[in-house]
Design a protein around this motif. Structure first.
Motif: not given
Length: 384
Positions: A370-380
């Motif tokens: 896993y590890g530390d992470a920051q993410a942005i995501s979009v979906a339809v």
């Protein structure tokens, strides 16, 4: 992409004679995109298909399509099949569902074939992004890599006072490769059940399953083997018995405006071959017109009960006691869902994940996937 499978699904939807049976064809699709916000970060979004975002924009982890057929043979007998393809697997199509259903009485249904194990609150709609507020269920909780089995199940619907209730039991077998350890795992006799109660805005659910005949063929590294037989790369296969039980409980309150959603799971390895696992999430959301902002906290932790010692890991020549390095992961996700049509929604989310797992010195970043992470995501998400 194997177009012949889709062609087969289309042909199966056509009755052989005008009055032979009634067939309904439905489908759904999710198209997503995302990336982590820093270099050298990865965010695992789908432990089942090992969907992962990194620092380059990608549509693969959250993009999929499915087609489902329901054929009614007579008043009591029907057949259901669902073909699903994930972008992360190059849309290699698989039968997620393939079963017959017989209505034994008005309240009891019996299924046989490939069925979805009802271990989670959203098991029956796990792939259907339109059915929940997030882009995907919290990966810290929904981390069981096998979700289907070949077997039988029975559902009993009844009314207990003001509570609409469904009691389910199931039995079967399944197998597959754990994407985290690359172990091939066989479940030979899964026995389980679930109970769901609905009363107006409130839904409660619990489930339990057990299988004492589980084996895992796990690749294990040995420097001595690498020296003696370089062509093996130093890896040999070790068979491990992994009898396991799985418990879950969930509660959902949704009055059309305010949403509260929580789920808890506990995985116990009966012979202490692995650390036991506890996971949970809590979500709150508020519908404002067609928009639903929401926030989720999720957690995955292992205990320190394992009696297993790994003799070696590649690059780490000392024995490692599994109990000393239990996984400890948490995440916060904030997002907004927009229902812009009757069968379509658009979503955007920001996730920050913290990995507090202690790792053996010299294996930083290799012990925990896993590890530390920051993410942005979009979906339809669209249902058709």
């Amino acid at each position: 992409m194997k177009l012949s499978h889709w062609a087969l699904a289309s042909l199966a939807a056509v009755p052989f004679t005008a009055n032979a049976f009634e067939t309904r064809l439905n489908g759904f699709i999710s198209v997503g995109a995302g990336m982590t916000l820093q270099k050298d970060q990865e965010l695992i979004t789908d432990p089942v298909n090992y969907g992962t975002y990194d620092n380059e924009l990608s549509i693969k982890p959250d993009t999929m399509v499915a087609i489902q057929t329901l054929s009614k043979v007579n008043d009591r007998l029907s057949a259901t099949a669902q073909l699903t393809g994930f972008a992360g697997n190059d849309f290699d199509v698989n039968f997620e569902w393939a079963y017959i259903n017989y209505e034994l009485t008005n309240d009891i249904d019996v299924k046989a074939g490939r069925i979805r194990m009802p271990v989670f609150s959203y098991s029956s709609s796990l792939d259907l992004g339109y059915s929940y507020v997030w882009i995907r269920p919290p990966a810290e909780v929904y981390n069981v890599f096998l979700t289907n089995l070949e077997g039988v199940s029975a559902d009993y619907n009844l009314l207990l006072g003001d509570w609409y209730t469904t009691a389910s039991v199931y039995f079967g077998e399944t197998s597959g490769t754990d994407p985290e350890t690359q172990s091939f795992v066989e479940f030979e006799s899964i026995l389980g059940g679930s109970l769901t109660l609905n009363n107006g805005n409130l839904s409660l659910r619990g489930s339990y399953s057990v299988d004492e005949n589980v084996t895992a063929n796990r690749p294990v590294y040995s420097s001595a083997l690498e020296t003696a037989a370089p062509y093996t790369g130093g890896y040999m296969v070790m068979e491990v018995d992994l009898p396991v039980s799985f418990t879950s409980a969930s509660a959902i309150y949704d009055n059309g405006t305010f949403l509260l959603n929580s789920e808890y799971t506990y995985t116990k390895f009966i012979n202490d071959a692995n650390n036991n696992e506890t996971a949970w999430f809590a979500t709150t959301g508020l519908r404002v017109g067609d928009f639903t902002p929401h926030v989720t906290y999720s957690s995955f932790k292992q205990s320190d009960n394992s009696t297993t010692t790994l003799p070696e890991l590649d690059g780490y020549p000392y024995p490692i006691a599994v109990k000393d390095y239990a996984h400890d992961i948490s995440a916060i996700t904030a997002g907004v869902r927009w229902d812009f049509d009757i069968a379509a929604s658009a979503k955007i989310e920001y996730t920050t994940r913290t990995d507090s797992t202690k790792e053996p010195t010299g294996l930083d970043g290799k012990w925990s996937p896993y590890g530390d992470a920051q993410a942005i995501s979009v979906a339809v998400d669209v249902v058709f």
